[in-house]
Design a protein around this motif. Structure first.
Motif, PDB file in Angstrom:
ATOM      1  N   ALA A 116      44.677 -27.236 -11.348  1.00  0.00           N
ATOM      2  CA  ALA A 116      44.187 -27.546 -12.690  1.00  0.00           C
ATOM      3  C   ALA A 116      43.391 -28.847 -12.650  1.00  0.00           C
ATOM      4  O   ALA A 116      43.727 -29.766 -11.895  1.00  0.00           O
ATOM      5  CB  ALA A 116      45.346 -27.663 -13.660  1.00  0.00           C
ATOM      6  N   PRO A 117      42.344 -28.958 -13.442  1.00  0.00           N
ATOM      7  CA  PRO A 117      41.494 -30.162 -13.402  1.00  0.00           C
ATOM      8  C   PRO A 117      42.076 -31.344 -14.170  1.00  0.00           C
ATOM      9  O   PRO A 117      41.460 -32.406 -14.213  1.00  0.00           O
ATOM     10  CB  PRO A 117      40.189 -29.682 -14.043  1.00  0.00           C
ATOM     11  N   VAL A 118      43.251 -31.195 -14.781  1.00  0.00           N
ATOM     12  CA  VAL A 118      43.838 -32.270 -15.594  1.00  0.00           C
ATOM     13  C   VAL A 118      45.254 -32.559 -15.132  1.00  0.00           C
ATOM     14  O   VAL A 118      45.925 -31.718 -14.551  1.00  0.00           O
ATOM     15  CB  VAL A 118      43.864 -31.883 -17.089  1.00  0.00           C
ATOM     16  N   ARG A 119      45.711 -33.796 -15.381  1.00  0.00           N
ATOM     17  CA  ARG A 119      47.110 -34.136 -15.154  1.00  0.00           C
ATOM     18  C   ARG A 119      47.959 -33.571 -16.289  1.00  0.00           C
ATOM     19  O   ARG A 119      47.470 -33.368 -17.396  1.00  0.00           O
ATOM     20  CB  ARG A 119      47.291 -35.663 -15.080  1.00  0.00           C
ATOM     21  N   SER A 120      49.250 -33.346 -15.988  1.00  0.00           N
ATOM     22  CA  SER A 120      50.128 -32.776 -17.003  1.00  0.00           C
ATOM     23  C   SER A 120      51.523 -33.355 -16.827  1.00  0.00           C
ATOM     24  O   SER A 120      51.953 -33.621 -15.698  1.00  0.00           O
ATOM     25  CB  SER A 120      50.160 -31.253 -16.860  1.00  0.00           C
ATOM     26  N   LEU A 133      53.736 -37.991 -15.308  1.00  0.00           N
ATOM     27  CA  LEU A 133      52.416 -37.375 -15.422  1.00  0.00           C
ATOM     28  C   LEU A 133      51.904 -37.100 -14.008  1.00  0.00           C
ATOM     29  O   LEU A 133      51.680 -38.021 -13.232  1.00  0.00           O
ATOM     30  CB  LEU A 133      51.458 -38.318 -16.160  1.00  0.00           C
ATOM     31  N   LEU A 134      51.764 -35.824 -13.680  1.00  0.00           N
ATOM     32  CA  LEU A 134      51.414 -35.451 -12.314  1.00  0.00           C
ATOM     33  C   LEU A 134      50.054 -34.781 -12.223  1.00  0.00           C
ATOM     34  O   LEU A 134      49.628 -34.067 -13.130  1.00  0.00           O
ATOM     35  CB  LEU A 134      52.463 -34.481 -11.741  1.00  0.00           C
ATOM     36  N   ARG A 135      49.402 -35.023 -11.101  1.00  0.00           N
ATOM     37  CA  ARG A 135      48.187 -34.291 -10.754  1.00  0.00           C
ATOM     38  C   ARG A 135      48.601 -32.949 -10.151  1.00  0.00           C
ATOM     39  O   ARG A 135      49.471 -32.890  -9.297  1.00  0.00           O
ATOM     40  CB  ARG A 135      47.377 -35.118  -9.746  1.00  0.00           C
ATOM     41  N   ASP A 136      48.000 -31.890 -10.613  1.00  0.00           N
ATOM     42  CA  ASP A 136      48.309 -30.566 -10.091  1.00  0.00           C
ATOM     43  C   ASP A 136      47.800 -30.461  -8.657  1.00  0.00           C
ATOM     44  O   ASP A 136      46.843 -31.134  -8.265  1.00  0.00           O
ATOM     45  CB  ASP A 136      47.644 -29.497 -10.961  1.00  0.00           C
ATOM     46  N   GLU A 137      48.479 -29.607  -7.862  1.00  0.00           N
ATOM     47  CA  GLU A 137      48.033 -29.382  -6.492  1.00  0.00           C
ATOM     48  C   GLU A 137      47.512 -27.955  -6.344  1.00  0.00           C
ATOM     49  O   GLU A 137      47.812 -27.094  -7.184  1.00  0.00           O
ATOM     50  CB  GLU A 137      49.164 -29.637  -5.490  1.00  0.00           C
ATOM     51  N   PRO A 138      46.739 -27.691  -5.310  1.00  0.00           N
ATOM     52  CA  PRO A 138      46.320 -26.309  -5.056  1.00  0.00           C
ATOM     53  C   PRO A 138      47.538 -25.416  -4.864  1.00  0.00           C
ATOM     54  O   PRO A 138      48.606 -25.874  -4.472  1.00  0.00           O
ATOM     55  CB  PRO A 138      45.503 -26.413  -3.758  1.00  0.00           C
ATOM     56  N   GLY A 165      48.504 -22.701 -19.532  1.00  0.00           N
ATOM     57  CA  GLY A 165      47.181 -22.095 -19.613  1.00  0.00           C
ATOM     58  C   GLY A 165      46.587 -21.848 -18.243  1.00  0.00           C
ATOM     59  O   GLY A 165      46.092 -20.757 -17.963  1.00  0.00           O
ATOM     60  N   TRP A 166      46.620 -22.870 -17.391  1.00  0.00           N
ATOM     61  CA  TRP A 166      46.068 -22.716 -16.046  1.00  0.00           C
ATOM     62  C   TRP A 166      46.892 -21.706 -15.247  1.00  0.00           C
ATOM     63  O   TRP A 166      46.337 -20.904 -14.495  1.00  0.00           O
ATOM     64  CB  TRP A 166      46.029 -24.066 -15.346  1.00  0.00           C
TER      65      TRP A 166
END
Length: 259
Positions: A116-120, A133-138, A165-166
């Motif tokens: 995902a292009p956003v942190r969540s 708040l984490l950065r998504d990984e592949p 959503g992602w």
């Protein structure tokens, strides 16, 4: 034929925060699956004793076939990078998914999913955890075409994004990728989606509907065994579904017996 999916939390116990290979072996052996999909799997990570958790699971089940598919090189939540090719990361710490089978594998297929292009925000269990708040990984999908007593069967393991959503977009992509492989087809994994949306978005048949998270008192089903309706008639009927409490992880395994 017993199918199961289990988010390992890299083999960690919530009681003492440790990764013990003997405890992992006992937990997997208790599942006693013919086909086991694993998520949050470490290989060569310091936090899990530089173990190959997929190989340990395969030995625990007496399964001759297993494969680990890294989603990232490095450690999620710390420093990591995407793989540049499927064999990238040898000799480095990796994190991803695994698939273990007691049945012979005719072929393997790996499909990669963009992060995902956003942190969540996500809840991290255990000491020092909480809402972060984490950065998504592949993400990655690992599929295998098996020779089973009931005939050829495509099974796939995955762990989808925690970003709302992602993960829905990813699930639709996973279904498209698996439709290129022979039916019957079964998807096992932590989809980070409740039962209703997972079934609705995939249009596949849930083979077991039980809450799996959090492990102590499960309230939501994040872990699924879904079967494509195309070719479903060639599978034996579901005879049992179980979500036993394990000595490791913040998820319960989902176990489905067929035939």
């Amino acid at each position: 034929m017993r199918l199961a999916t289990f988010n390992l939390l890299h083999g960690r116990s919530l009681t003492d925060g440790l990764v013990d290979p003997d405890r992992l072996t006992t937990a997997v052996a208790a599942i006693d699956a013919d086909v086991l999909a694993l998520q949050e799997v470490d290989r060569d990570q310091s936090r899990s004793g530089k173990l190959d958790l997929t190989a340990i699971a395969a030995r625990a089940l007496g399964a001759p076939e297993h494969r680990f598919a890294a989603a990232v090189v490095g450690t999620p939540g710390e420093q990591f990078r995407p793989l540049t090719h499927d064999d990238d990361g040898h000799g480095e710490p990796c994190y991803g998914i695994g698939l273990v089978s007691r049945y012979p594998v005719r072929s393997w297929q790996v499909t990669r999913l963009r992060p995902a292009p956003v942190r969540s925000p996500i809840y991290v269990p255990g000491p020092g955890g909480g809402l972060v708040l984490l950065r998504d990984e592949p993400r990655v999908v690992l599929a295998a075409l098996l020779d089973t007593p009931h005939g050829p069967l495509t099974v796939a393991a995955t762990h989808l994004s925690f970003v709302p959503g992602w993960n829905m977009l990813q699930l639709r992509r996973v279904v498209r990728a698996l439709r290129t492989l022979p039916a019957p087809r079964i998807l096992l994994g932590d989809l980070n989606l409740p039962a209703g949306p997972a079934a609705l978005l995939s249009r596949w048949q849930p083979l077991g509907r039980r809450p799996t998270y959090p492990a102590g008192q499960p309230r939501v089903q994040l872990d699924h065994v879904l079967a494509d309706r195309q070719g479903l008639d060639r599978l034996p009927p579901v005879t049992a579904v179980d979500t036993p409490l394990s000595a490791i992880s913040d998820h319960r395994p989902l176990i489905v017996d067929l035939g």
